[in-house]
Structure formats: C-alpha cells, structure tokens
Design a protein around this motif. Structure first.
Motif: not given
Length: 95
Positions: A31-38
């Motif tokens: 759905d285009g939601t980004c999760i924080h990268s690491n």
C-alpha cells in the motif's frame, strides 16, 4: 551519497574521499507504507554524529564488517518492523 544494488558491478564516485560502504535494511508495503530503514555501519562503537542528518529516521546498527546477519535482521524485525505493522493492523481493524 550513493545507493547501489549489491550486485551492481560499476559504482561511480561522486566525490573524492575515503568512504566506507554501509548496508541498509528497507521495507515498503504493497500500500506504499514505508517502515523505518536500518543502516548498518562497519564499526565496533557508534559515532553519535551518524544519526545527526537522518531525515528518514532510520535506526542505526553496527557490525564488524558492515553487513547484516541473522541477529541484526531479527533486531530490526523486533525494533522497527513489528511495532509499525502491528499498529497498522490494529488501525485497519477499526474500519
């Protein structure tokens, strides 16, 4: 700053200098939601200036070679992935 695919053979330098490669764990949902990268830096101790310019609010990890492993991947799942996806699941259940 240059982001390249790990299989990319030809990497161009944008500026002179002594640079280290870093690994990133990223996640984007359908759905285009980004999760924080690491971002995983090659280091034994964190330099606090690494997080000073962090517009994506990425979490920072360290490893001896700057690569991800099972332990760092699991920590990212616990620290970044699970809280965001559980919160999204609960908000979707309200509708």
């Amino acid at each position: 700053m240059v982001l390249v695919d790990r299989d990319q053979k030809d990497v161009k330098m944008l500026e002179d200098g002594d640079r280290e490669m870093a690994t990133m764990i990223e996640c984007l949902s359908a759905d285009g939601t980004c999760i924080h990268s690491n971002v995983i830096f090659k280091a034994n101790r964190q330099d606090h200036s690494w997080g000073a310019n962090n517009p994506g609010n990425a979490s920072i990890s360290l490893s001896p070679k700057g690569w991800t492993d099972q332990e760092l991947g699991f920590k990212w799942l616990q620290r970044d992935f699970d809280p965001v996806t559980w919160a999204k699941l609960k908000s979707d259940d309200e509708y």
